[in-house]
Write an enzyme that holds these catalytic residues in place. Structure first.
Site, PDB file in Angstrom:
ATOM      1  N   LYS A 112       3.591  -6.773  -7.178  1.00  0.00           N
ATOM      2  CA  LYS A 112       4.050  -6.490  -5.804  1.00  0.00           C
ATOM      3  C   LYS A 112       2.862  -6.297  -4.861  1.00  0.00           C
ATOM      4  CE  LYS A 112       6.222  -2.719  -7.064  1.00  0.00           C
ATOM      5  NZ  LYS A 112       5.869  -2.686  -8.500  1.00  0.00           N
ATOM      6  N   ARG A 167      12.903   2.647  -4.147  1.00  0.00           N
ATOM      7  CA  ARG A 167      13.015   2.698  -5.620  1.00  0.00           C
ATOM      8  C   ARG A 167      14.225   3.472  -6.093  1.00  0.00           C
ATOM      9  NH1 ARG A 167       6.854   2.172  -7.673  1.00  0.00           N
ATOM     10  NH2 ARG A 167       6.049   1.588  -5.650  1.00  0.00           N
ATOM     11  N   ARG A 176      -5.974  -2.940 -16.331  1.00  0.00           N
ATOM     12  CA  ARG A 176      -6.292  -2.902 -14.894  1.00  0.00           C
ATOM     13  C   ARG A 176      -7.349  -1.851 -14.553  1.00  0.00           C
ATOM     14  NH1 ARG A 176      -1.656  -1.892 -10.471  1.00  0.00           N
ATOM     15  NH2 ARG A 176      -1.296  -0.015 -11.673  1.00  0.00           N
ATOM     16  N   ARG A 229      -6.532   3.859 -13.052  1.00  0.00           N
ATOM     17  CA  ARG A 229      -5.552   4.754 -12.430  1.00  0.00           C
ATOM     18  C   ARG A 229      -4.993   5.671 -13.514  1.00  0.00           C
ATOM     19  NH1 ARG A 229      -1.544   1.212  -8.593  1.00  0.00           N
ATOM     20  NH2 ARG A 229      -0.006   2.555  -9.591  1.00  0.00           N
ATOM     21  N   ARG A 265       6.889   4.958 -16.264  1.00  0.00           N
ATOM     22  CA  ARG A 265       7.144   4.136 -15.070  1.00  0.00           C
ATOM     23  C   ARG A 265       8.160   3.043 -15.376  1.00  0.00           C
ATOM     24  NH1 ARG A 265       1.225   2.475 -14.120  1.00  0.00           N
ATOM     25  NH2 ARG A 265       1.874   1.360 -12.238  1.00  0.00           N
TER      26      ARG A 265
HETATM   27  P1  AP5 Z   1      -0.225  -5.309  -8.982  1.00  0.00           P
HETATM   28  O1  AP5 Z   1      -0.210  -6.340  -7.931  1.00  0.00           O
HETATM   29  O2  AP5 Z   1      -1.021  -4.073  -8.756  1.00  0.00           O
HETATM   30  O3  AP5 Z   1       1.285  -4.964  -9.414  1.00  0.00           O
HETATM   31  P2  AP5 Z   1       2.292  -3.938  -8.801  1.00  0.00           P
HETATM   32  O4  AP5 Z   1       3.640  -4.459  -9.054  1.00  0.00           O
HETATM   33  O5  AP5 Z   1       1.911  -3.602  -7.387  1.00  0.00           O
HETATM   34  O6  AP5 Z   1       1.969  -2.732  -9.785  1.00  0.00           O
HETATM   35  P3  AP5 Z   1       1.725  -1.201  -9.482  1.00  0.00           P
HETATM   36  O7  AP5 Z   1       1.263  -0.631 -10.790  1.00  0.00           O
HETATM   37  O8  AP5 Z   1       0.795  -0.974  -8.329  1.00  0.00           O
HETATM   38  O9  AP5 Z   1       3.149  -0.809  -9.102  1.00  0.00           O
HETATM   39  P4  AP5 Z   1       3.858   0.544  -9.201  1.00  0.00           P
HETATM   40  O10 AP5 Z   1       5.121   0.269  -8.541  1.00  0.00           O
HETATM   41  O11 AP5 Z   1       3.923   1.142 -10.543  1.00  0.00           O
HETATM   42  O12 AP5 Z   1       2.808   1.483  -8.454  1.00  0.00           O
HETATM   43  P5  AP5 Z   1       2.656   1.919  -6.922  1.00  0.00           P
HETATM   44  O13 AP5 Z   1       1.228   1.982  -6.645  1.00  0.00           O
HETATM   45  O14 AP5 Z   1       3.516   1.135  -6.023  1.00  0.00           O
HETATM   46  O15 AP5 Z   1      -0.703  -6.010 -10.345  1.00  0.00           O
HETATM   47  C1  AP5 Z   1      -0.869  -5.260 -11.519  1.00  0.00           C
HETATM   48  C2  AP5 Z   1      -2.047  -5.850 -12.340  1.00  0.00           C
HETATM   49  O16 AP5 Z   1      -1.688  -7.162 -12.757  1.00  0.00           O
HETATM   50  C3  AP5 Z   1      -3.353  -5.979 -11.537  1.00  0.00           C
HETATM   51  O17 AP5 Z   1      -4.428  -5.747 -12.398  1.00  0.00           O
HETATM   52  C4  AP5 Z   1      -3.332  -7.431 -11.064  1.00  0.00           C
HETATM   53  O18 AP5 Z   1      -4.636  -7.928 -10.879  1.00  0.00           O
HETATM   54  C5  AP5 Z   1      -2.602  -8.119 -12.218  1.00  0.00           C
HETATM   55  N1  AP5 Z   1      -1.807  -9.281 -11.816  1.00  0.00           N
HETATM   56  C6  AP5 Z   1      -1.050  -9.432 -10.686  1.00  0.00           C
HETATM   57  N2  AP5 Z   1      -0.428 -10.626 -10.691  1.00  0.00           N
HETATM   58  C7  AP5 Z   1      -0.776 -11.238 -11.856  1.00  0.00           C
HETATM   59  C8  AP5 Z   1      -0.458 -12.502 -12.437  1.00  0.00           C
HETATM   60  N3  AP5 Z   1       0.351 -13.384 -11.819  1.00  0.00           N
HETATM   61  N4  AP5 Z   1      -0.962 -12.783 -13.652  1.00  0.00           N
HETATM   62  C9  AP5 Z   1      -1.811 -11.919 -14.288  1.00  0.00           C
HETATM   63  N5  AP5 Z   1      -2.159 -10.711 -13.779  1.00  0.00           N
HETATM   64  C10 AP5 Z   1      -1.652 -10.375 -12.576  1.00  0.00           C
HETATM   65  O19 AP5 Z   1       3.270   3.392  -7.008  1.00  0.00           O
HETATM   66  C11 AP5 Z   1       2.587   4.392  -7.749  1.00  0.00           C
HETATM   67  C12 AP5 Z   1       3.423   5.646  -7.848  1.00  0.00           C
HETATM   68  O20 AP5 Z   1       3.690   6.160  -6.522  1.00  0.00           O
HETATM   69  C13 AP5 Z   1       4.814   5.487  -8.470  1.00  0.00           C
HETATM   70  O21 AP5 Z   1       4.785   5.501  -9.887  1.00  0.00           O
HETATM   71  C14 AP5 Z   1       5.508   6.738  -7.895  1.00  0.00           C
HETATM   72  O22 AP5 Z   1       5.081   7.903  -8.538  1.00  0.00           O
HETATM   73  C15 AP5 Z   1       4.976   6.755  -6.467  1.00  0.00           C
HETATM   74  N6  AP5 Z   1       5.835   5.975  -5.538  1.00  0.00           N
HETATM   75  C16 AP5 Z   1       5.485   4.887  -4.816  1.00  0.00           C
HETATM   76  N7  AP5 Z   1       6.521   4.448  -4.090  1.00  0.00           N
HETATM   77  C17 AP5 Z   1       7.557   5.265  -4.363  1.00  0.00           C
HETATM   78  C18 AP5 Z   1       8.918   5.305  -3.935  1.00  0.00           C
HETATM   79  N8  AP5 Z   1       9.428   4.416  -3.067  1.00  0.00           N
HETATM   80  N9  AP5 Z   1       9.710   6.275  -4.448  1.00  0.00           N
HETATM   81  C19 AP5 Z   1       9.223   7.225  -5.299  1.00  0.00           C
HETATM   82  N10 AP5 Z   1       7.963   7.222  -5.752  1.00  0.00           N
HETATM   83  C20 AP5 Z   1       7.123   6.262  -5.281  1.00  0.00           C
END
Ligand code: AP5
Length: 215
Positions: free
Chosen positions: A13, A88, A127, A157, A168
């Site tokens: 994402k 979410r 990552r 992280r 997660r």
């Molecule tokens: P990346 O692009 O970072 O993937 P992502 O889906 O954004 O993964 P995140 O781990 O950032 O998502 P998340 O939802 O768990 O965390 P967030 O920060 O939003 O890619 C991941 C890896 O794969 C990278 O190394 C990338 O290089 C690689 N990659 C990408 N595409 C690829 C491909 N095609 N092939 C190979 N490799 C690839 O949220 C963190 C925390 O914040 C949550 O756990 C929660 O505690 C809180 N939070 C955030 N939003 C909310 C909400 N709305 N409600 C409640 N809590 C929330």
């Protein structure tokens, strides 16, 4: 265009959201990034969110609804926005619908990124991210310099530890999968729901995503 990106942790994402926002010339709102910045700055919001985030649990809805409201009311978001992981839970989906209605705006599409758990675990387990600009890397050692900004150092992280990754994935299945149903049930009156195969090279996934929105 106003687009919401949904998908499990590691589905891409953040990576695709950044590209999408740049291509459309609109801002990207990632609640994960907003919360991580608040944790870094030690604000009350950050201090309240840190424990949830480190464990891999979702941060309570009122915090997220506050971020949504504040960001969407900004003039920069007026002509469109990419909402990365902003919704979410079902109450958050209801909250977003209310905030947009108050602003006289609507969501154009919900983009759902799909990838199997083994792929997600592999990506997150390998990552590292820049502690300055947040750029994610796969297969680069923690402690090395970020190539993109040249300033930051790559770190792991806390929520990319195995137990937090498991939490997660469970949170996604329990709390976020029902959000997909919520949007599907309202598709005729609102945003289109589009599924994207998130497995493959990053550029290939970008092509699929752009095609899915007719760009
Ligand atoms: P990346 O692009 O970072 O993937 P992502 O889906 O954004 O993964 P995140 O781990 O950032 O998502 P998340 O939802 O768990 O965390 P967030 O920060 O939003 O890619 C991941 C890896 O794969 C990278 O190394 C990338 O290089 C690689 N990659 C990408 N595409 C690829 C491909 N095609 N092939 C190979 N490799 C690839 O949220 C963190 C925390 O914040 C949550 O756990 C929660 O505690 C809180 N939070 C955030 N939003 C909310 C909400 N709305 N409600 C409640 N809590 C929330």
């Amino acid at each position: 265009m106003r687009l919401l990106l949904l998908g499990p942790p590691g589905a891409g994402k953040g990576t695709q959201g950044q590209r999408l926002a740049a291509k459309l010339g609109v801002p990207q709102l990632s609640t994960g990034d907003v919360l991580r910045a608040a944790v870094k700055e030690g604000t009350p919001q950050g201090l309240a969110a840190k424990g949830y985030m480190d464990r891999g649990d979702l941060v309570p809805d009122p915090v997220i609804l506050g971020i949504m409201k504040e960001t969407l009311a900004k003039p920069e978001s007026a002509k469109g926005v990419v909402l990365d992981g902003v919704v979410r839970t079902v109450p958050q989906a209801e909250g977003l619908a209310r905030v947009l209605a108050e602003l006289g705006k609507k969501l154009d599409a919900v983009l759902v990124f799909n990838a199997p758990d083994e792929e997600l675990v592999r990506r997150l387990g390998g990552r590292t991210v820049c502690d300055h600009c947040g750029t994610p890397y796969t297969g680069r050692e923690a402690g090395t310099r970020c190539e993109k900004c040249g300033v930051g150092t790559l770190v792991r992280r806390k929520d990319d530890e195995p137990e937090a990754i498991r939490n997660r994935l469970v949170a996604f299945q329990k709390q976020t999968a029902p959000v997909l149903e919520w949007y599907r049930a309202r598709e005729a009156q609102g945003a289109r729901v589009v599924h994207i195969d998130a497995v493959g090279a990053v550029d290939e996934v970008t092509r699929r995503m752009m095609k899915s929105i007719g760009k």
